[in-house]
Design an enzyme around this catalytic site. Structure first.
Site, mmCIF file in Angstrom:
data_model
loop_
_atom_site.group_PDB
_atom_site.id
_atom_site.type_symbol
_atom_site.label_atom_id
_atom_site.label_comp_id
_atom_site.label_asym_id
_atom_site.label_seq_id
_atom_site.Cartn_x
_atom_site.Cartn_y
_atom_site.Cartn_z
ATOM 1 N N ASN A 1 43.414 48.340 39.026
ATOM 2 C CA ASN A 1 42.279 47.579 39.467
ATOM 3 C C ASN A 1 42.148 47.804 40.913
ATOM 4 O O ASN A 1 43.175 47.582 41.619
ATOM 5 C CB ASN A 1 42.307 46.086 39.149
ATOM 6 C CG ASN A 1 40.949 45.352 39.578
ATOM 7 O OD1 ASN A 1 40.739 45.313 40.667
ATOM 8 N ND2 ASN A 1 40.375 44.785 38.720
ATOM 9 N N THR B 1 37.448 47.308 35.665
ATOM 10 C CA THR B 1 36.748 46.306 36.715
ATOM 11 C C THR B 1 36.480 44.958 35.901
ATOM 12 O O THR B 1 36.442 44.792 34.668
ATOM 13 C CB THR B 1 35.554 46.859 37.032
ATOM 14 O OG1 THR B 1 34.602 46.203 38.064
ATOM 15 C CG2 THR B 1 34.428 47.455 35.799
ATOM 16 N N GLU B 2 36.850 43.735 36.814
ATOM 17 C CA GLU B 2 36.938 42.491 36.109
ATOM 18 C C GLU B 2 35.716 41.911 35.241
ATOM 19 O O GLU B 2 35.739 40.982 34.683
ATOM 20 C CB GLU B 2 37.555 41.551 36.964
ATOM 21 C CG GLU B 2 37.018 41.219 38.414
ATOM 22 C CD GLU B 2 37.420 42.167 39.483
ATOM 23 O OE1 GLU B 2 37.844 43.305 39.320
ATOM 24 O OE2 GLU B 2 37.636 41.761 40.478
ATOM 25 N N ASN B 3 34.460 42.685 35.705
ATOM 26 C CA ASN B 3 33.465 42.177 34.957
ATOM 27 C C ASN B 3 33.211 42.965 33.663
ATOM 28 O O ASN B 3 32.086 42.824 32.997
ATOM 29 C CB ASN B 3 32.102 42.353 35.836
ATOM 30 C CG ASN B 3 31.969 43.777 36.333
ATOM 31 O OD1 ASN B 3 32.892 44.577 36.562
ATOM 32 N ND2 ASN B 3 30.854 44.508 36.271
ATOM 33 N N SER C 1 38.938 40.171 30.012
ATOM 34 C CA SER C 1 38.790 40.736 31.118
ATOM 35 C C SER C 1 40.087 40.221 31.956
ATOM 36 O O SER C 1 41.203 40.898 32.468
ATOM 37 C CB SER C 1 37.857 41.046 31.809
ATOM 38 O OG SER C 1 37.938 41.638 33.131
#
Lengths: 236, 217, 236, 217
Positions: free
Chosen positions: D25, D48-50, D90
């Site tokens: 990340n 990607t955390e979304n 996520s």
């Protein structure tokens, strides 16, 4: 290029040591990774703690692993069914321990392990013998029980489609506990009916992203527990 | 002379009390039969805790898919508009209060709404709980279906359960071969008698005080 | 036949009362249900608590709802961004309250509400000012913070495909918080780019099963926040 | 004479330390550049955390999809073998320890591994934390990328952070324009100097004791 493909089920399970905690996907016969379980019987690891909703049927798959004396403890929600004979026998003879966990709590404890949360509160079991000895607490006027995460060293999983990155899809209700177990085990070993190229699985349809998977082995014509039992088969 | 409801009639009576559009989980046994008696003009969507919403009737031999089972490990089908999901999502539906009705069989049900349907407490038996404790805590309405008495004539509707509990104060209504009975703050209260059954007969066969229907004298 | 389809966005949001807690799907511009938000502006409900990862951009969508004076409190992880002007202004003027929640904790608190679990332990925020005043506890030698579920009266959601039962799929990273919010709100209202017949969505590909959805309204050509902002648009 | 590494060189140096097959990340700023310097023969998979694993480079105008963004709200692409998922999944990847490396920018990083990168603590600022506190607690290795000092010459590597913390004792290695520095139980320890930079210069610009490389005298 990342490639998690393993050529044989034997190699896939080769390093599972005595005393390991092993999650086994499946709910009854659907989703049970029979070939990986039989490879584990051939491999011979002993004193295993196995986590599965049930305890296997007939004398194949998980039931055969128990019958072979490799399992010292089962963590499950429903250890008996019409086709379940091995576990009840071993249990009554004191040869195997049982940790009984309600089905939804079992699922959530496994998820919590995969999600990095050591404990959560649930209403399930409040007021029953299964809540005895557990911490209880009131939130907004209702009582809940504190439950802990449930981790494993290995997970043995059956899926429908996998790519070399370990992205997985499942078939119908064979999905059940498997996506959760993939998250909760240190090493996740998957047998897939179909091994496809990277990019063949639509990213919108991936159920288990590859980050949760360590080894993939293709078993293109998996046997099914119900068929083996109907044929009176046993393993080995 | 045969009195009371048979298994199918009990299931049909339960179905009358489920509103149109309900999300329903059916236990094993008589509860399964409810799906055969959906009243005209209503639609129920069936949930099975092993990961299917929109469960359909048993398959023909040609339709049968070995990976499509219900929680009782019987082969089923999926209706148009069905969805598959994993166990954590499935029990989120249950625990999170998203299901409207759960119909369960039982060993005992008490006047305070307690239910005991997972264990007879015998020490040498293999205990098995499955999803019963999650269902009784999570589903909005718990309907219990049962023969009014055991094969040896003991009441199954009791003052307090003697078997290990599945859940505390969770049952809202009981459907037996003899009657429909509500669980109220004041205990068992008759809603309806099966054909040919008298209030006194039900009262005698119930192991706790049975109040007459609301509004009666 | 169950049919959750609602003819207009206006009717879909008509009953949202003053003081309601409203979850709004989306992460930045992607997945933001602009048409439902604008319908809520037309509708006029006031004193709302809004839960979203951000606080809207430009002067459309969520930012316009705030600008219209309808939001008294935001619960979010990241209230400022390069295009975010309304919220910072209102915040500095003391016109709106802020409850700042780390993004992963926000997601998990919403999920916990949907899954019926009132509280859980997480390592996030340990040792920071955001953990101050919160219960902490050690498990296996590591410290965790107790976090509570986060419920809402309504959720406003944008999806890609919906059927009349409320089964949903999303488009790419527009999925984000939406499936969780569908679970956590008493009434979930969805705008879909494509409304399809029952049975058209493959049951394996459903992301949000219909049990979590109450109303579906088709908005076949949704506007996109980034485009509106590039065009200098504002609402109303 | 220009000494030390520029932004791209810092990013390239970070990439050298990420093993083949890592799940990574990348934060906003210099960390984003790491993706441009993947060493020959290695493959990293970007999270990607979304809600995307397998994030690819920025799209061409024709490729651009308004529903395909990264956590910094920039348009991105998805690589073959990518997967989309919701925010709870996520952050399960993050919090559950499934990601191997997170590369973050910072305001301050301390000799004890504390990091402060979300707030300067100004009372009139709008606080915003995003996913930073989840990332530093969950990802196996936290690499910090930073200029060695602020624009006004204040050290960003300090004995104890004075800004509000993002996480406690979580950073394993720091990459600055001047050096690569490990966080050890004994504090900052030099790993490598940028070209033209001396140990004494780095020591002077570091706000805490800096130990020489292991094995040196």
């Amino acid at each position: 290029m990342i490639n998690k493909v393993c050529p044989t089920v034997a190699q896939a399970v080769a390093d599972i040591p005595d005393g390991a905690t092993v999650m086994v996907g499946g709910f009854g016969a659907s989703g049970s990774p029979i070939e990986l379980l039989h490879a584990l019987i051939d491999q011979g690891a002993k004193n295993l703690t196995v986590i599965n909703n049930n305890t296997g049927n007939g004398e194949v798959g998980l039931a055969a692993l128990i019958a072979n004396g490799q399992v010292s403890k089962m963590i499950c929600s429903f250890p008996r069914s019409s086709q379940s004979r091995v576990f009840p026998k071993f249990y009554k003879e004191g040869k195997i321990a049982l940790d009984l966990v309600p089905q939804g709590t079992l699922a959530e404890r496994i998820r919590a392990a995969g999600a990095g949360m050591p404990a959560f509160y649930t209403p399930t079991t409040v007021g029953t013998v299964l809540a005895e000895g557990k911490e209880q607490r009131e939130f907004e006027g209702r009582t809940y029980v504190l439950e802990r995460w449930l981790k494993a060293d290995y997970a043995l999983i059956k899926c429908e489609t996998a790519d070399p990155l370990g992205n997985l899809t499942y078939n119908k209700t064979a999905r059940n506990f498997s996506p959760l177990m993939c998250m909760a085990a240190t090493t996740t070993i998957v047998q897939t009916r179909r091994l496809v190229e990277r990019g063949e699985i639509n990213p919108e349809h991936v159920v288990t992203p590859g980050i949760f998977v360590d080894r993939v082995v293709e078993v293109s014509e998996p046997v099914h527990e119900d068929i083996l039992i109907a044929e009176g088969r046993r393993y080995p | 002379m045969s009195t009371g409801w048979n298994r199918e009639q009990i299931a049909a009576r339960v179905a009358q009390d489920i509103p149109d559009g309900s999300y329903v989980n059916l236990g094993i046994g008589i509860p399964e039969l409810v799906a055969q008696f959906v009243p005209e003009g209503r639609e129920f969507i069936y949930h099975t805790e092993n990961g299917l919403l929109g469960m359909g009737p048993p398959p023909s031999d040609e339709e049968r898919d070995l990976d499509l089972m219900n929680a009782g490990k019987k082969y089923v089908t999926a209706m148009p508009g069905a969805a598959y999901f994993h166990h954590a999502d499935s029990f989120s539906m249950i625990r999170g209060g998203h299901l409207d009705v759960c119909v369960l069989g039982t060993l005992q049900v008490a006047a305070n709404g307690d239910i005991a349907n997972w264990s007879t407490g015998e020490l040498d038996a293999v205990p098995a709980v499955g999803g019963a404790m999650d269902l009784v805590q999570g589903v909005k309405q718990i309907f219990v279906v049962t023969q009014h008495t055991t094969k040896t004539g003991e009441p199954k509707l009791v003052e307090r359960c003697t078997y290990p509990l599945t859940g505390v104060g969770v049952v809202s209504r009981v459907y037996s071969d003899l009657a429909v009975i509500d669980i109220t703050p004041d205990g068992f209260q008759l809603v309806e008698l099966a054909p040919g059954v008298t209030f006194d007969e039900v009262k005698t066969k119930t192991g706790a005080t049975l109040r007459p229907p609301a509004g009666s004298n």
